[in-house]
Design a protein around this motif. Structure first.
Motif, PDB file in Angstrom:
ATOM      1  N   ARG B  69       0.888  -1.151   0.000  1.00  0.00           N
ATOM      2  CA  ARG B  69       0.000   0.000   0.000  1.00  0.00           C
ATOM      3  C   ARG B  69       0.935   1.213   0.000  1.00  0.00           C
ATOM      4  NH1 ARG B  69      -5.137   1.792   0.623  1.00  0.00           N
ATOM      5  NH2 ARG B  69      -5.593   3.290   2.278  1.00  0.00           N
ATOM      6  N   PRO B  70       1.462   1.555  -1.164  1.00  0.00           N
ATOM      7  CA  PRO B  70       2.596   2.479  -1.242  1.00  0.00           C
ATOM      8  C   PRO B  70       2.298   3.913  -0.839  1.00  0.00           C
ATOM      9  CG  PRO B  70       1.760   1.955  -3.434  1.00  0.00           C
ATOM     10  CD  PRO B  70       1.029   1.088  -2.488  1.00  0.00           C
ATOM     11  N   ASP B  71       1.059   4.363  -1.023  1.00  0.00           N
ATOM     12  CA  ASP B  71       0.816   5.787  -0.851  1.00  0.00           C
ATOM     13  C   ASP B  71      -0.455   6.111  -0.087  1.00  0.00           C
ATOM     14  OD1 ASP B  71      -0.302   6.062  -4.333  1.00  0.00           O
ATOM     15  OD2 ASP B  71      -1.110   5.010  -2.593  1.00  0.00           O
ATOM     16  N   SER B  73      -3.293   5.187  -0.681  1.00  0.00           N
ATOM     17  CA  SER B  73      -4.461   5.171  -1.550  1.00  0.00           C
ATOM     18  C   SER B  73      -4.532   3.867  -2.333  1.00  0.00           C
ATOM     19  CB  SER B  73      -4.417   6.361  -2.505  1.00  0.00           C
ATOM     20  OG  SER B  73      -5.442   6.273  -3.461  1.00  0.00           O
ATOM     21  N   ASN B  74      -3.444   3.555  -3.030  1.00  0.00           N
ATOM     22  CA  ASN B  74      -3.417   2.344  -3.841  1.00  0.00           C
ATOM     23  C   ASN B  74      -3.061   1.122  -3.005  1.00  0.00           C
ATOM     24  OD1 ASN B  74      -3.688   3.340  -6.759  1.00  0.00           O
ATOM     25  ND2 ASN B  74      -2.180   4.721  -5.871  1.00  0.00           N
TER      26      ASN B  74
END
Lengths: 112, 115
Positions: B69-71, B73-74
């Motif tokens: 979940r890098p940011d 949001s994604n």
């Protein structure tokens, strides 16, 4: 395994008739949920019944839960051609992580 | 009605290639999931993700799979070296706090075909 079987695997009825699908599971649960899937599409949540509930209604849907028998049923009344889809029951148990465990599904066909 | 968005809707890849499946869960949900469905079969749990870490994974989710979940949001699923048997529909799902009486929200899925 948390999940058991659904029956029937396939059901074909005439428009206007009622459709009943059954689901069994193996372990204790916190809730049981029913989902609908149109061919090749995503899963849509229909209804959730908690382990301390015995019956729940939503529109033309009626769900029952018998925790002593570890079984549930989904009744769709006055079926319509648009109800044609696959229906899955899924159990949720809050042991550590929470997740859904799905049954095999019932393929329902409503004939006009 | 908030939605879970998945991209791409279809992906064809060569065996041995890496693929990344992308999902945007519902913004105020806390739990995120990947499931897969091989054609004509039942929906199988792959992995659950909570508080920025994996909370549970199935036997299917081996070393070839990873999630991120890098940011904030994604939410992505990576398959490092695809095999023919990875061909399936992959669904992302999210849900909120326990016992709110609501189910999980699923995306429309990514159909992965490994050739």
């Amino acid at each position: 395994s948390q999940q058991g079987e659904e029956d029937p695997q396939a059901l074909s009825i005439q428009e206007g008739e009622n459709a009943t699908m059954n689901c069994s599971y193996k372990t204790s649960i916190n809730n049981l949920q029913w989902y609908r899937q149109n061919s090749g599409r995503g899963l849509v949540h229909l209804i959730l019944i908690r382990s301390n509930e015995r019956e729940k209604h939503s529109g033309r849907l009626r769900v029952t839960l018998d925790t002593s028998k570890k079984s549930s049923s989904l009744l769709i009344t006055a079926s319509r051609a648009a109800d044609t889809a696959s229906y899955f029951c899924a159990t949720e148990k809050w042991q550590g992580a929470q997740k859904l465990v799905f049954g095999q599904g019932t393929r329902l066909t409503i004939n006009p | 009605e908030p939605e879970v968005t998945q991209t791409p809707s279809h992906q064809v890849t060569q065996m041995g290639q890496e693929v990344i499946l992308r999902c945007v869960p519902i913004s105020n949900h806390l739990y995120f999931y990947w499931y897969r469905q091989i054609l004509g079969q039942k929906v199988e749990f792959l992995v659950s993700f909570y508080n920025n870490e994996i909370s549970e994974k199935s036997e299917i989710f081996d070393d070839q799979f990873s999630v991120e979940r890098p940011d904030g949001s994604n939410f992505t699923l990576k398959i490092r070296s695809t095999k023919l048997e990875d061909s399936a529909m992959y669904f992302c799902a999210s849900t909120g706090l326990r016992d709110r009486g609501r189910g999980y929200t699923f995306g429309s899925g990514t159909r992965l075909t490994v050739v």
